[in-house]
Structure formats: C-alpha cells, structure tokens
Write a protein that holds these residues in place. Structure first.
Motif, PDB file in Angstrom:
ATOM      1  N   GLY A   1       0.506  28.224  23.826  1.00  0.00           N
ATOM      2  CA  GLY A   1      -0.739  27.780  23.203  1.00  0.00           C
ATOM      3  C   GLY A   1      -0.999  26.303  23.461  1.00  0.00           C
ATOM      4  N   ILE A   2       0.040  25.493  23.307  1.00  0.00           N
ATOM      5  CA  ILE A   2      -0.107  24.055  23.547  1.00  0.00           C
ATOM      6  C   ILE A   2      -0.543  23.803  24.987  1.00  0.00           C
ATOM      7  CG2 ILE A   2       1.192  21.902  23.828  1.00  0.00           C
ATOM      8  CD1 ILE A   2       2.790  22.595  21.420  1.00  0.00           C
ATOM      9  N   ALA A   3       0.165  24.440  25.923  1.00  0.00           N
ATOM     10  CA  ALA A   3      -0.137  24.209  27.336  1.00  0.00           C
ATOM     11  C   ALA A   3      -1.531  24.725  27.678  1.00  0.00           C
ATOM     12  CB  ALA A   3       0.918  24.885  28.212  1.00  0.00           C
ATOM     13  N   GLY A   4      -1.911  25.873  27.108  1.00  0.00           N
ATOM     14  CA  GLY A   4      -3.228  26.434  27.378  1.00  0.00           C
ATOM     15  C   GLY A   4      -4.340  25.518  26.876  1.00  0.00           C
ATOM     16  N   THR A   5      -4.152  24.985  25.673  1.00  0.00           N
ATOM     17  CA  THR A   5      -5.149  24.074  25.118  1.00  0.00           C
ATOM     18  C   THR A   5      -5.284  22.834  25.993  1.00  0.00           C
ATOM     19  OG1 THR A   5      -4.412  24.801  22.944  1.00  0.00           O
ATOM     20  CG2 THR A   5      -5.850  22.872  23.010  1.00  0.00           C
ATOM     21  N   TYR A   6      -4.161  22.289  26.366  1.00  0.00           N
ATOM     22  CA  TYR A   6      -4.156  21.076  27.194  1.00  0.00           C
ATOM     23  C   TYR A   6      -4.920  21.291  28.498  1.00  0.00           C
ATOM     24  CZ  TYR A   6      -2.039  17.783  30.564  1.00  0.00           C
ATOM     25  OH  TYR A   6      -1.815  16.865  31.554  1.00  0.00           O
ATOM     26  N   THR A   7      -4.560  22.340  29.234  1.00  0.00           N
ATOM     27  CA  THR A   7      -5.201  22.512  30.544  1.00  0.00           C
ATOM     28  C   THR A   7      -6.681  22.871  30.388  1.00  0.00           C
ATOM     29  OG1 THR A   7      -4.424  24.798  30.636  1.00  0.00           O
ATOM     30  CG2 THR A   7      -3.108  23.163  31.784  1.00  0.00           C
ATOM     31  N   THR A   8      -7.016  23.636  29.358  1.00  0.00           N
ATOM     32  CA  THR A   8      -8.421  24.014  29.189  1.00  0.00           C
ATOM     33  C   THR A   8      -9.274  22.800  28.840  1.00  0.00           C
ATOM     34  OG1 THR A   8      -7.684  26.141  28.363  1.00  0.00           O
ATOM     35  CG2 THR A   8      -9.993  25.578  28.001  1.00  0.00           C
ATOM     36  N   VAL A   9      -8.838  22.031  27.838  1.00  0.00           N
ATOM     37  CA  VAL A   9      -9.637  20.891  27.393  1.00  0.00           C
ATOM     38  C   VAL A   9      -9.783  19.860  28.506  1.00  0.00           C
ATOM     39  CG1 VAL A   9      -9.679  18.914  25.825  1.00  0.00           C
ATOM     40  CG2 VAL A   9      -9.103  21.187  24.953  1.00  0.00           C
ATOM     41  N   VAL A  10      -8.658  19.523  29.120  1.00  0.00           N
ATOM     42  CA  VAL A  10      -8.706  18.459  30.123  1.00  0.00           C
ATOM     43  C   VAL A  10      -9.555  18.872  31.327  1.00  0.00           C
ATOM     44  CG1 VAL A  10      -7.339  17.107  31.744  1.00  0.00           C
ATOM     45  CG2 VAL A  10      -6.552  17.421  29.400  1.00  0.00           C
ATOM     46  N   ARG A  11      -9.438  20.136  31.719  1.00  0.00           N
ATOM     47  CA  ARG A  11     -10.195  20.530  32.903  1.00  0.00           C
ATOM     48  C   ARG A  11     -11.668  20.762  32.584  1.00  0.00           C
ATOM     49  NH1 ARG A  11      -7.387  25.228  35.929  1.00  0.00           N
ATOM     50  NH2 ARG A  11      -7.273  26.074  33.829  1.00  0.00           N
ATOM     51  N   ALA A  12     -11.990  20.902  31.282  1.00  0.00           N
ATOM     52  CA  ALA A  12     -13.376  21.151  30.907  1.00  0.00           C
ATOM     53  C   ALA A  12     -14.195  19.852  30.885  1.00  0.00           C
ATOM     54  CB  ALA A  12     -13.425  21.823  29.530  1.00  0.00           C
ATOM     55  N   LEU A  13     -13.576  18.746  30.521  1.00  0.00           N
ATOM     56  CA  LEU A  13     -14.337  17.515  30.308  1.00  0.00           C
ATOM     57  C   LEU A  13     -14.400  16.671  31.583  1.00  0.00           C
ATOM     58  CD1 LEU A  13     -12.907  16.493  26.817  1.00  0.00           C
ATOM     59  CD2 LEU A  13     -14.875  17.920  27.362  1.00  0.00           C
ATOM     60  N   PRO A  14     -15.493  15.886  31.711  1.00  0.00           N
ATOM     61  CA  PRO A  14     -15.567  14.979  32.860  1.00  0.00           C
ATOM     62  C   PRO A  14     -14.367  14.034  32.856  1.00  0.00           C
ATOM     63  CG  PRO A  14     -17.632  15.030  31.665  1.00  0.00           C
ATOM     64  CD  PRO A  14     -16.657  15.791  30.850  1.00  0.00           C
ATOM     65  N   GLU A  15     -13.847  13.783  34.047  1.00  0.00           N
ATOM     66  CA  GLU A  15     -12.648  12.958  34.129  1.00  0.00           C
ATOM     67  C   GLU A  15     -12.816  11.604  33.480  1.00  0.00           C
ATOM     68  OE1 GLU A  15     -10.917  12.534  38.040  1.00  0.00           O
ATOM     69  OE2 GLU A  15     -10.815  14.723  38.161  1.00  0.00           O
ATOM     70  N   MET A  16     -13.978  11.003  33.718  1.00  0.00           N
ATOM     71  CA  MET A  16     -14.162   9.659  33.187  1.00  0.00           C
ATOM     72  C   MET A  16     -14.151   9.672  31.661  1.00  0.00           C
ATOM     73  SD  MET A  16     -17.015   6.825  34.130  1.00  0.00           S
ATOM     74  CE  MET A  16     -16.953   6.949  35.880  1.00  0.00           C
ATOM     75  N   LEU A  17     -14.793  10.685  31.077  1.00  0.00           N
ATOM     76  CA  LEU A  17     -14.788  10.807  29.616  1.00  0.00           C
ATOM     77  C   LEU A  17     -13.360  10.985  29.111  1.00  0.00           C
ATOM     78  CD1 LEU A  17     -16.115  11.219  26.866  1.00  0.00           C
ATOM     79  CD2 LEU A  17     -16.426  13.638  27.445  1.00  0.00           C
ATOM     80  N   MET A  18     -12.604  11.825  29.808  1.00  0.00           N
ATOM     81  CA  MET A  18     -11.227  12.102  29.407  1.00  0.00           C
ATOM     82  C   MET A  18     -10.405  10.815  29.425  1.00  0.00           C
ATOM     83  SD  MET A  18      -9.968  14.860  28.417  1.00  0.00           S
ATOM     84  CE  MET A  18      -8.549  14.363  27.462  1.00  0.00           C
ATOM     85  N   ILE A  19     -10.606  10.027  30.481  1.00  0.00           N
ATOM     86  CA  ILE A  19      -9.835   8.789  30.608  1.00  0.00           C
ATOM     87  C   ILE A  19     -10.241   7.790  29.514  1.00  0.00           C
ATOM     88  CG2 ILE A  19      -9.593   6.755  32.106  1.00  0.00           C
ATOM     89  CD1 ILE A  19      -9.387   8.781  34.453  1.00  0.00           C
ATOM     90  N   LEU A  20     -11.542   7.745  29.216  1.00  0.00           N
ATOM     91  CA  LEU A  20     -11.996   6.860  28.128  1.00  0.00           C
ATOM     92  C   LEU A  20     -11.394   7.311  26.800  1.00  0.00           C
ATOM     93  CD1 LEU A  20     -15.746   6.442  29.148  1.00  0.00           C
ATOM     94  CD2 LEU A  20     -13.990   4.638  29.099  1.00  0.00           C
ATOM     95  N   LEU A  21     -11.386   8.628  26.582  1.00  0.00           N
ATOM     96  CA  LEU A  21     -10.832   9.159  25.330  1.00  0.00           C
ATOM     97  C   LEU A  21      -9.343   8.821  25.192  1.00  0.00           C
ATOM     98  CD1 LEU A  21     -12.352  12.730  24.859  1.00  0.00           C
ATOM     99  CD2 LEU A  21     -12.418  10.838  23.230  1.00  0.00           C
ATOM    100  N   VAL A  22      -8.611   9.066  26.264  1.00  0.00           N
ATOM    101  CA  VAL A  22      -7.169   8.784  26.192  1.00  0.00           C
ATOM    102  C   VAL A  22      -6.958   7.293  25.954  1.00  0.00           C
ATOM    103  CG1 VAL A  22      -5.015   8.732  27.495  1.00  0.00           C
ATOM    104  CG2 VAL A  22      -6.471  10.737  27.622  1.00  0.00           C
ATOM    105  N   TYR A  23      -7.716   6.489  26.692  1.00  0.00           N
ATOM    106  CA  TYR A  23      -7.514   5.043  26.633  1.00  0.00           C
ATOM    107  C   TYR A  23      -7.855   4.491  25.254  1.00  0.00           C
ATOM    108  CZ  TYR A  23      -7.558   0.202  28.306  1.00  0.00           C
ATOM    109  OH  TYR A  23      -7.293  -1.118  28.508  1.00  0.00           O
ATOM    110  N   PHE A  24      -8.997   4.920  24.721  1.00  0.00           N
ATOM    111  CA  PHE A  24      -9.443   4.291  23.468  1.00  0.00           C
ATOM    112  C   PHE A  24      -8.991   5.042  22.227  1.00  0.00           C
ATOM    113  CE2 PHE A  24     -12.433   2.458  26.545  1.00  0.00           C
ATOM    114  CZ  PHE A  24     -12.192   1.123  26.282  1.00  0.00           C
ATOM    115  N   ALA A  25      -8.972   6.358  22.277  1.00  0.00           N
ATOM    116  CA  ALA A  25      -8.649   7.108  21.064  1.00  0.00           C
ATOM    117  C   ALA A  25      -7.162   7.475  20.989  1.00  0.00           C
ATOM    118  CB  ALA A  25      -9.503   8.380  21.005  1.00  0.00           C
TER     119      ALA A  25
END
Lengths: 259, 237
Positions: B57-81
């Motif tokens: 479940g953890i791995a499935g959530t990770y790959t689904t969420v990360v691959r769904a969002l634009p890379e730049m948004l993902m990087i901003l989220l990781v960086y700031f949040a």
C-alpha cells in the motif's frame, strides 16, 4: 560418518497445499551408494516429496536426516515446519545436490562460473582449486571444451550436464534429481542418461524422480511407487515392475507401456 | 569571434570557469540524485513485491501520487512542505536544535530523487519480475543465503532487464537537475546559462552553449550505457 547410518532418512513427511494433502506420511531411507527412484503419475506428489527433502517446500510435519544430522525445525503459525537455524539449513542444502527439470543454470554466468559458484562462495574453496575440480567434472560429463560458454549457447542436454556438474562440485552426500530428462528433446535424453548411469556405477547416492522406466529399472537399488501422497509399493525394480501387486500400479505401468 | 573567446575567459571577466563548474555541478546533482533514486526504487520495488499488504500500500501510494503530479509541483512540495515537516519532526523529537534546517542543496537533490524514485520503482519492479525463478531456486538449493542470492543472482539479472529503463531515467534526471534552479542558486548548467545570457545579452550564444553541454552529458552517458549493456548481456542470445 557412521557407515551404518543411512545417507538420507525421510521420516513421515506430510505436506498440504491449502486443503489438499499432497503427501500423507512418506518415509524411506537411502544408504550410501543407493539409487532410489520415485515413480508415480503426475499429481502423486513425487516432485513435492523431492523438494521437501531440501526444504524448497516446507513440509507440514516429518523429519529429514542427512548423514545422521536432522534438519532442525519448528512449527510456525501456519502449521508449516520452518528451519530453526538458517545456517544449518544452508549447510544441509549444500550436502544435497539438486538437479532440476529445467536445469536452472544462472544465465548470466559462464559454465565455469556456474560450477565454481558454490565451491568458492559457500564451501570457501580457492578459485584455483575450484576451477581444477570443475574442469575434471566437465570432462566427466563430456563438456571439457565448454567452460567459457554461456548456458544460452548450449543445448538442453548440455545444460543439464552442466547442472549435474554444478551439483557434483559441492561433493554432496546425496544427489536429488527432479525429472532430469523431462524437459529435453528426445534425441538429447540419452546423453544425460549416460551421465546419470555413470554416477550410479560410481556408487553415488541418488534420489531420482523420473518417468524413464528403463533407466529406473537399470540403475535403481530401490523403486518407490508413489500414489496419492503415500508410498503404494516399494522394492527392487524387478519386484515392483514385473509383479505389480495392485490395480493402480498395473494401471500406471500399463499407461507407460501404451505411451 | 574574439568576443566569444573573451566570454569564455577563466576568472571574473569571462564565463569559462562558471560553465566548467556548472557542468560538474549538474553531473554532481544528477549522480547523487540518481544514486538516491536507485536506492529508493529498489526499496519500494521490494515493498511492491512483498507479501505485506501494508508495504504494498505504501509503495503503491508513493508511485501513484508522484507519477500523477507535475514534476515541478512535486519538487516544490517536497522542498517546501515535506522538508519543513521533517525538520519540525526532528526538532520536536529533540534530535536536532530548534535552528535546524536542511541545506537547500540536499533538499533539492532529495526532491529530485524522490520524484525519479517513483519511476525507478516501476523499472526495477519489472526487472525483478523478469529474473528467472529457477535460478533463484537453484541458488537456495545449493545453500546460498538470501543476501548472497540477491547480490550474486538477482541483481545482475535485474540490471540486465532494467537497463534501458535505468538509462532513460538517468538521461531524464540530468535534465530534471535543471528544475532545481527554481529552488535556489546551485550554479548548475541551466541557471549558469541564464545568468550569462542575461548579463551579456548574448542569448543565442550562451543558451546554445548550455545546450551543447547537456548534449555532451548525454553522449558520454550513452557511451557508458552501451558498454554496460554489452557487459550485462553477456550470455544472452
């Protein structure tokens, strides 16, 4: 090792897959130099029995003793036996050389590397010593010139002979053969049988699951007919094959003759 | 022509040293992020193939969420949040002082690895599934330990099956390394190109140079990948 001690004792092995009882209490022994062939129709549990001996399948109960030493186990919560001591299990497996129906060589390694992998990384032999031994074994199975080949460059019969050399390189107490010729084209069967026959002549202790009745009759000291998870009949090949003592056995032998 | 040579001078007057270091900065960001991404991919691929529903479940959530969002948004989220939350957790756990902050460089690299790791997970998972079961069984039967089997039987064959995917991800990450320029001044290639172009108004020249340097990375990478492919595919028909 005590010479009176059997090389292998299989004691009251039970194995269940889900609700299906595949083995319902199988016991037999093999003394040093014995060749025990296990025959039976498909689904009789013979491959499962062989795989229980080296714990590729965990039996639900029973005991495996190799050269007087039992594989130490306990019950887990699903009711399977699990090894208590993984290191001991690895040592015991190293004493049980297994040859598979589909050869199962490591495709990414050369013939030589396949053979010396166990001796070097498990028995901790020097590479030099392991290679010398490997060359002698390749010579024995008639593949002296193939040490630098990859498995994919060999025929099925050649791959199986390499697999036999790989198992022999561990100098095992007992060799386990799981239908060693079943995956081969008919014209390649004899080259593998020749090697197995030679091992029998050298008094290798072997347990063999097979459909090759002529081979089983020729080399076996004991033949076991497994039916519905139980040993139905056992004895010398002549006893079992020439005077079948039941309809089931007659039926099984008859089917083979017809085919 | 002489003008362009002057632009490439070493030192405060020219951009030669800036581009030289930027080239290696891009390589450094990419290599570290790629290494981390490989480790994450391996971990989550094993989660995906595990018997535990929780880990899957953890791995499935990770790959689904990360691959769904634009890379730049993902990087901003990781960086700031995500980094901020991790900092707060570490502070409240008393593991670090209240002034603690992740360095922007490492946070950016981690963000890049986190995104690439999701794609890596899928590439490695497919590679692991393609390793023949028979060879693994033969390894157990001969008496190998689990870690030995992983190292000597599973990994080399997994790499063989995954190599084209791994290569694509590497080329992807060298280019995505440019995205981290939105997070701060790390002096990688794209940002250096932008600065040089803006300062001199020689847009075509400096963006062209930046492009050439990215191309150089790709050409070098392809040579390495080709060599690896030949090595890993030994014995494959």
């Amino acid at each position: 090792m005590d010479t009176n001690q059997p090389a292998l004792s299989v004691r009251d092995i039970h194995k269940q897959f889900g609700n299906t009882e595949v083995l319902r209490g199988v016991s037999f022994e093999a003394h040093s130099g014995d060749v025990v062939s296990i025959i039976g129709s498909s689904g009789s549990g013979k491959s499962t029995l062989l795989r229980c001996i080296n714990f590729l399948e965990s039996p639900n109960s029973g005991e495996i003793v190799v050269g007087g030493e039992a594989i130490r186990t306990r019950k887990d919560k699903t009711g399977s036996l699990v090894p208590v001591d993984k290191a001991q299990l690895r040592q015991m497996r190293a004493r049980l050389g297994m040859v598979f129906q589909n050869f199962n060589l490591w495709d990414h390694r050369t013939v030589m590397d396949n053979i010396i992998e166990g001796p070097v990384h498990i028995l901790k032999q020097s590479k030099k010593q392991a290679k010398e031994q490997a060359r002698a074994l390749l010579d024995k199975v008639g593949l002296f010139d193939k040490e630098d080949h990859y498995p994919s460059q060999l025929s099925g019969g050649q791959q199986q002979r390499v697999a036999i050399a790989r198992a022999l390189a561990m100098n095992p107490t007992v060799m386990l053969f799981d239908e060693p010729t079943s995956a081969l084209d008919p014209e390649l069967v004899s080259e593998v049988i020749t090697v197995i026959r030679q091992l029998a002549e050298e008094k290798r202790t072997m347990i063999m699951v097979t459909h090759e009745m002529a081979l089983a009759r020729e080399i076996s000291s004991k033949l076991i007919f497994l039916d519905q998870g139980l040993i139905h009949t056992q004895g010398s090949p002549a006893e079992v094959m020439d005077n079948p003592d039941s309809d089931r056995l007659r039926q099984f032998l008859g089917m083979l003759n017809a085919a | 022509m002489a003008e362009f040579l002057n632009y490439m001078a070493w030192g405060p007057k020219g951009w030669g040293d800036e581009f030289f270091f930027a080239f290696f900065m891009t390589l450094k960001i990419s290599l570290i992020a790629y290494g981390a991404s490989f480790a994450m991919g391996l971990l989550f691929a094993m989660f995906k193939l595990s018997n535990s529903r929780f880990l899957r479940g953890i791995a499935g959530t990770y790959t689904t969420v990360v691959r769904a969002l634009p890379e730049m948004l993902m990087i901003l989220l990781v960086y700031f949040a995500v980094a901020g939350m991790a900092e707060k957790m570490l502070v409240s756990a008393g593991l670090v002082g209240s002034e603690f902050q992740f360095s922007p460089f490492w946070t950016a690299v981690f963000a890049l690895a986190f995104v690439s790791g999701a794609f890596m997970t899928e590439v490695i998972r497919a590679g692991l599934l393609a390793v023949p079961k028979g060879g693994i069984e033969a390894a157990w039967a001969i008496g190998m330990s689990g870690p030995q089997i992983f190292r000597r039987v599973v990994m080399p064959q997994m790499m063989r099956h995954s190599l084209s995917g791994l290569g694509n991800l590497w080329l992807g990450i060298t280019k995505d390394s440019a995205i981290v320029s939105i997070l701060g001044a790390f002096g990688e290639l794209l940002q250096t190109g932008y600065r040089a172009a803006a300062a001199t108004k020689e847009y075509g020249y400096f963006y062209g140079l930046t492009a050439l340097l990215f191309l150089l990375i790709t050409i070098l990478s392809l040579a390495v990948l080709h060599w690896m492919e030949k090595r890993l595919n030994r014995g494959l028909l």
